[in-house]
Scaffold this motif. Structure first.
Motif, PDB file in Angstrom:
ATOM      1  N   LEU A  31     -20.794 -48.255  63.878  1.00  0.00           N
ATOM      2  CA  LEU A  31     -21.114 -46.979  63.230  1.00  0.00           C
ATOM      3  C   LEU A  31     -22.616 -46.760  63.265  1.00  0.00           C
ATOM      4  N   LEU A  47     -22.714 -38.579  62.155  1.00  0.00           N
ATOM      5  CA  LEU A  47     -22.052 -39.867  62.348  1.00  0.00           C
ATOM      6  C   LEU A  47     -21.497 -39.960  63.753  1.00  0.00           C
ATOM      7  N   TRP A  48     -21.611 -41.133  64.352  1.00  0.00           N
ATOM      8  CA  TRP A  48     -20.860 -41.438  65.554  1.00  0.00           C
ATOM      9  C   TRP A  48     -20.688 -42.950  65.648  1.00  0.00           C
ATOM     10  N   LEU A  54     -14.338 -44.789  64.438  1.00  0.00           N
ATOM     11  CA  LEU A  54     -14.602 -43.394  64.048  1.00  0.00           C
ATOM     12  C   LEU A  54     -14.230 -42.473  65.198  1.00  0.00           C
ATOM     13  N   GLN A  56     -13.872 -39.326  67.281  1.00  0.00           N
ATOM     14  CA  GLN A  56     -14.571 -38.059  67.207  1.00  0.00           C
ATOM     15  C   GLN A  56     -13.570 -36.908  67.122  1.00  0.00           C
ATOM     16  N   TYR A  62     -19.239 -35.033  63.716  1.00  0.00           N
ATOM     17  CA  TYR A  62     -19.388 -35.226  62.275  1.00  0.00           C
ATOM     18  C   TYR A  62     -20.844 -34.958  61.907  1.00  0.00           C
ATOM     19  N   ARG A 150     -15.258 -39.437  55.559  1.00  0.00           N
ATOM     20  CA  ARG A 150     -15.228 -40.379  56.683  1.00  0.00           C
ATOM     21  C   ARG A 150     -16.188 -41.551  56.443  1.00  0.00           C
ATOM     22  N   LEU A 154     -15.424 -45.730  55.766  1.00  0.00           N
ATOM     23  CA  LEU A 154     -15.944 -46.795  56.627  1.00  0.00           C
ATOM     24  C   LEU A 154     -16.799 -47.779  55.837  1.00  0.00           C
TER      25      LEU A 154
END
Length: 436
Positions: A31, A47-48, A54, A56, A62, A150, A154
């Protein structure tokens, strides 16, 4: 007839390093949390990460605008650090013996203290960390709500490898999830183990601060790493300090120095051939007018700050980026120095960021004024994982945090934050190439 000639290289112009044609392989970052402060009123979060962690969305990404201002978040960050400083300075109301005098300052092992007392204080610190995280993600916008959901899912997991690429310098390991907002509330139970709520106890974490502006990568070909220890002579008698130096000497080619003038002379050289640089000295905030910045001092009064590091290394860094010349400076740095990992203030870069900008693979440093006794204990434990067991720096930090939580019931290991370097490891123990 072919004749095999015996050849030898009387000189080693690469000084034990070879140039790689491509970047070395890194362990994956499950992350990445990217925060950008476009102004004090406009801050965005994106976020990626690993698609298995995660996925997409089908459209877009995100991405959301935060509703809490950057200046307010900096204030909350400073407040959180101050609460940890209060933990260090804790003095029981009743002193039954010499061990009751500033126990969190003078003792590294808190397992003999009252479990109720220690856990209540740790739970309160976890509450503070969760409050800062809540305020960071507070808001009613649809995009922000989805990003928050999300991210919190995490962060609530364990054993992820997370990079915080953020313009906001926050003490990420000190943030917490699942603290329960129950500390100090009559009739409410605190979490069974508040240590486990901190992000620094759950995950491998690194912050990204500055870049090394070059397209060249080097890999060590030596079988024994080189290290240097930079120590204030006043601290050499601290409990465990000698054991740290012995560990460094036993497992590397060690150079030990005590003066800032010697450090400046070393930084002046194009090649600083150290795989590990260990600092055990005093740190401080220097103030001039309304400006504040960090500095460290060894045995002499020469202050070492980010601007000095930049002044001495800039020409070498630029030459390496421009020409690919051998201007090596890529150690893993352990700054066992008060405040060295705290967020920089008033527009000045921190020491850790300056070292990374000029090539250090990573910098590990505390965000508070660290008690000398615990600092030496932490260095010994971290270096045991890093040098003897051969763990990458990110994993070594996580294991050290968990060890102190389980064995000593002391949360101060959480205050050590890693700037870059999650994958750095010593050449003699590496199973593959290292990376920053």
């Amino acid at each position: 007839m072919d004749v095999q000639l015996a050849l030898s290289a009387p000189q080693d112009p690469s000084r034990g390093y070879r140039l790689l044609a491509q970047p070395p392989a890194c362990g994956e970052r499950h992350l990445t949390v990217c925060i950008r402060t476009h102004s004090d009123t406009v801050t965005t979060l994106c976020l990626w990460g690993d698609p298995d962690v995660l996925p997409q969305p089908r459209t877009g990404s995100y991405y959301a605008k935060l509703e809490t201002g950057a200046e307010e978040l900096r204030t909350l960050s400073a407040r959180l650090i101050s609460r940890w400083q209060e933990f260090v300075a804790y003095q029981p109301s009743r002193q039954r013996g010499p061990l009751d005098v500033l126990p969190h300052t003078n003792l590294a092992d808190l397992s003999g203290r009252s479990a109720v007392e220690v856990l209540a204080q740790v739970a309160d610190l976890a509450e503070e960390g969760e409050y800062l995280l809540d305020e960071l993600l507070a808001g009613e916008g649809r995009e922000l709500a989805e990003v928050r959901r999300r991210l919190m899912d995490l962060l609530g997991r364990r054993d992820l490898r997370i990079r915080f690429d953020s313009d906001l310098e926050l003490p990420w390991p000190l943030l917490a999830v699942g603290a329960g907002h129950t500390a100090g509330i009559p009739g409410e139970e605190t979490p069974a183990d508040p240590f486990a709520t901190f992000l620094g106890h759950r995950h491998e974490i690194e912050a990204l601060s500055g870049v090394y502006p070059t397209a060249y990568w080097y890999e060590s070909t030596r079988t024994r790493p080189a290290s240097s220890a930079w120590t204030d002579e006043e601290l050499t008698g601290t409990l465990r300090a000698g054991e740290v130096i012995k560990l460094l000497g036993d497992h590397s080619e060690l150079m030990e120095r005590f003066h800032g003038s010697e450090l400046l002379a070393t930084l002046h050289q194009p090649v600083v051939d150290h795989d590990l640089m260990y600092f055990y000295c005093h740190g401080e905030y220097v103030r001039q007018g309304d400006r504040t910045w960090q500095a460290l001092r060894l045995s002499d009064p020469v202050p070492i700050d980010a601007s000095i590091v930049d002044r001495y290394r800039k020409r070498h860094t630029e030459a390496n980026a421009r020409e690919g010349t051998l201007c090596l400076f890529h150690p893993m740095v352990l700054l066992n120095v008060c405040f060295a990992g705290a967020p920089a203030t008033a527009g000045y870069a921190g020491i850790a960021a300056a070292l990374v900008e000029h090539g250090a693979l990573g910098v590990l440093a505390p965000s508070i004024a660290m008690p000398q006794v615990f600092g030496a204990e932490f260095a010994l434990r971290f270096l045991t994982f890093y040098m003897i067991e051969g763990l990458p720096a990110g994993r070594a930090v996580l294991e050290a945090v968990r060890w102190f939580a389980k064995e000593y019931r002391n949360p101060l290991a959480l205050t050590y934050g890693l700037v870059c370097g999650m994958d750095s490891r010593l050449p003699a123990y590496q199973e593959g190439p290292t990376c920053s």
